[in-house]
Enzyme design. Structure first.
Site, PDB file in Angstrom:
ATOM      1  N   HIS A  46       0.821  -1.219   0.000  1.00  0.00           N
ATOM      2  CA  HIS A  46       0.000   0.000   0.000  1.00  0.00           C
ATOM      3  C   HIS A  46       0.855   1.270   0.000  1.00  0.00           C
ATOM      4  CE1 HIS A  46       0.151   0.095   4.573  1.00  0.00           C
ATOM      5  NE2 HIS A  46       0.192   1.383   4.315  1.00  0.00           N
ATOM      6  N   ASP A  60      -0.360  -7.458   1.336  1.00  0.00           N
ATOM      7  CA  ASP A  60       0.203  -6.105   1.433  1.00  0.00           C
ATOM      8  C   ASP A  60       1.725  -6.193   1.518  1.00  0.00           C
ATOM      9  OD1 ASP A  60       0.384  -3.409   1.641  1.00  0.00           O
ATOM     10  OD2 ASP A  60      -0.440  -3.259   3.666  1.00  0.00           O
ATOM     11  N   GLY A  88       2.658   6.217   8.921  1.00  0.00           N
ATOM     12  CA  GLY A  88       4.067   6.524   8.642  1.00  0.00           C
ATOM     13  C   GLY A  88       5.002   5.390   9.028  1.00  0.00           C
ATOM     14  N   SER A 136       4.131   2.272   8.317  1.00  0.00           N
ATOM     15  CA  SER A 136       3.809   1.215   7.355  1.00  0.00           C
ATOM     16  C   SER A 136       5.026   0.749   6.578  1.00  0.00           C
ATOM     17  CB  SER A 136       2.769   1.721   6.359  1.00  0.00           C
ATOM     18  OG  SER A 136       1.511   1.628   6.945  1.00  0.00           O
ATOM     19  N   GLY A 137       5.060  -0.536   6.321  1.00  0.00           N
ATOM     20  CA  GLY A 137       6.153  -1.130   5.556  1.00  0.00           C
ATOM     21  C   GLY A 137       7.330  -1.508   6.421  1.00  0.00           C
TER      22      GLY A 137
HETATM   23  C1  4AZ Z   1      -0.658   3.575   8.627  1.00  0.00           C
HETATM   24  O1  4AZ Z   1      -1.582   4.229   8.165  1.00  0.00           O
HETATM   25  C2  4AZ Z   1      -0.926   2.702   9.803  1.00  0.00           C
HETATM   26  N1  4AZ Z   1      -2.068   0.855  14.268  1.00  0.00           N
HETATM   27  C3  4AZ Z   1       0.046   1.853  10.247  1.00  0.00           C
HETATM   28  C4  4AZ Z   1      -0.204   1.049  11.333  1.00  0.00           C
HETATM   29  C5  4AZ Z   1      -1.402   1.086  11.953  1.00  0.00           C
HETATM   30  C6  4AZ Z   1      -2.385   1.935  11.533  1.00  0.00           C
HETATM   31  C7  4AZ Z   1      -2.139   2.753  10.443  1.00  0.00           C
HETATM   32  C8  4AZ Z   1      -1.643   0.178  13.128  1.00  0.00           C
HETATM   33  O2  4AZ Z   1       0.474   3.634   8.137  1.00  0.00           O
END
Ligand code: 4AZ
Length: 526
Positions: A322, A369, A463, A465-466
């Site tokens: 994503h 993902d 932020g 993520s990944g």
């Molecule tokens: C995000 O949007 C995100 N609490 C990453 C992790 C989580 C929620 C959102 C988990 O990057």
């Protein structure tokens, strides 16, 4: 007999005096519905035309002396009742028998053509439905190529013949399994553990290349009895004496055996999962020290931190699909490594050569993902920049195992990104618990793993993520997950959800192997 209808039709009844009247059941009735008939001006008179029998208006035989004359044997005898229904056609009242026959025949032909077209259409629809259903059903229990409808028997996997357009069925035919990194090869859909007999360096290099690495570190043997029971169920010995690398599933001398040596092969293709620059003296707080998470990278999209990622080899960064979906032009991205603080003063940055995300990832769903970024140049590992190990196939991380998450993500839901690399301990939560109605009510798939606390309070956030969900297994750090999603951040009953790496291993190795094959081919002189 005249049949009344809202549409004026002429009913012609011919009765002759013939004593050999046919059985009434032989009377032929040709009925034409209202829709079949052309709109015509209707005179107030009945059109009684001197038509012959139905047989007589059928296609005359080729050798008939006069095709317009009724056939002697089929001509209707006088007195035979024939009911013919035909529409009036303007100006036809004075037309000849030949004209009427012609018009009748034309209409019949049109009618039959329509009928034929309808039958063909219905057949086509039924066939399409059957084929669609057939394809769908035929994929059940079979191997499907990527996200396509191409599927085939699992035994055709790793059989030396390419079935999928992107060759994926002949990729990922080697894996490292269990606690000891035992080497397994898949051939015609069946996984077997490789015995130590006749094992050599060329085979080791071949196996590592098939896993997408460019070299191998070492290979040693462990006793068959020391490995997990499921790894012992099928054993194979390979014999290969050539001097060049080959795909192990295609080795000619591939024989099922009991492992006469009593030993099986383990393999290591990369030094990974260590933190040579991390000082364990600093404890507490959740800002990270340089070298504490040397596999952590910051992915910048148009010069801004957007996502995290993990170094898995000197050329590959693993992240979430994503993060890059819809933005997979490599030039939009820069990878920053070996840093803890943003903005980046003297951090090492690298250009991206290519980006690939899982073919089944959809931005409308949460599954698959995962993405890989191939760096334009290889990284130099120096203690502050290090790869994290991928887990082995079949490795389980128990519920409650404590892992680490890290990243520059927001410190509160919808808050600002962090300047410092932060980290936190989270516990793995079983899929059963995570799928409970009050948690994620069945949304957690085999491609996901939950981590955090049901009471909330500690979590990854926007932020992050990944980035990595990492587990310290003895002295080796392993990548358990990639930060994927969650409802809000740190909320009660809403833990973080991560892409499950053990589930993604084959996909990861397939992508790296494909690239490794191209790189090697480019480097091999003709
Ligand atoms: C995000 O949007 C995100 N609490 C990453 C992790 C989580 C929620 C959102 C988990 O990057």
């Amino acid at each position: 007999m005249i049949t009344a209808s809202s549409f004026p039709i002429a009913i012609q009844e011919l009765r002759t005096e013939d004593p050999e009247q046919p059985d009434p059941s032989q009377i032929e009735v040709v009925s034409v519905t209202e829709e079949d008939l052309p709109k015509v001006e209707t005179p107030n008179t009945l059109n009684v035309s001197p038509l012959g029998s139905c047989a007589a208006i059928e296609e005359p035989e080729a050798d008939s002396p006069n095709p317009t004359e009724p056939h002697p044997q089929t001509s209707r005898s006088p007195g035979m009742p024939i009911t013919k229904v035909q529409p009036f056609i303007d100006g036809e009242s004075g037309s000849s028998e030949e004209d009427l026959e012609k018009s009748w025949r034309t209409r019949m032909l049109a009618h039959r053509t329509e009928l034929l077209i309808a039958v063909c259409l219905v057949t086509l629809i039924v066939l399409t439905l059957c084929i669609g259903l057939g394809v769908g059903l035929s994929c059940v229990g079979r191997y499907r190529c990527g996200s396509s409808s191409q599927c085939f028997s699992s035994s055709a996997r790793c059989d030396g013949v390419m079935h999928c357009d992107n060759e994926e069925d002949e990729l990922g035919c080697v894996r490292l399994s269990g606690r000891s990194s035992v080497l397994q090869v898949q051939r015609r859909g069946q996984w077997s553990t490789v015995c130590s007999e006749d094992w050599n360096k060329i085979l080791s290099l071949s196996a590592c290349k098939q896993l997408g690495y460019s070299r191998f570190v070492n290979s040693f043997f462990v006793s068959v009895t020391s490995i997990e029971a499921d790894l012992r169920s099928s054993l194979v010995s390979l014999n290969f004496s050539e001097s060049h690398a080959i795909k192990l599933q295609n080795v000619k001398s591939y024989s099922k055996t009991e492992c006469s040596s009593g030993m099986v092969t383990t393999l290591k293709c990369l030094e990974c999962g260590s933190r040579p620059q991390h000082s364990t003296r600093i404890v507490g707080g959740n800002s990270s020290r340089p070298g504490q998470f040397p596999w952590q990278v910051s992915l910048h999209f148009r010069s801004e931190h957007l996502c995290g990622g993990s170094i898995i080899t000197s050329r590959w960064i693993l992240t979430a699909a994503h993060c890059v979906f819809g933005f997979n032009s490599p030039s939009l991205w820069t990878v920053y490594v070996g840093l803890t603080e943003q903005p980046l003063d003297n951090a090492q940055s690298l250009a991206v050569q290519s980006i690939v995300h899982h073919a089944r990832y959809k931005d409308t769903a949460l599954d698959y993902d995962i993405a890989l970024l191939k760096l334009a140049k290889p990284l130099v590992f120096n203690g502050f920049v290090e790869p994290i190990c991928l887990p082995n196939s079949g490795e389980e991380f128990a519920e409650g195992s404590v892992c680490w998450i890290s990243g520059w993500g927001a410190t509160e839901d919808e808050g600002e990104a962090s300047v410092f690399l932060r980290s936190a301990k989270v516990a793995l939560i079983s899929t059963k618990t995570c799928n409970r109605p009050e948690v994620y009510r069945g949304l957690i798939s085999p491609w996901m793993i939950c981590a955090g606390y049901l009471e909330g309070g500690v979590d990854s956030c926007q932020g992050d993520s990944g980035g990595p969900l990492a587990f310290e297994d003895g002295s080796v750090w392993k990548l358990v997950g990639a930060t994927s999603w969650g409802r809000g951040c740190a909320l009660r009953n809403k833990p973080g959800v991560y892409t499950r790496i053990t589930q993604s291993l084959r996909w990861i190795h397939q992508q790296m192997e494909r690239e490794e094959a191209h790189t090697s081919a480019a480097m091999t002189p003709d």
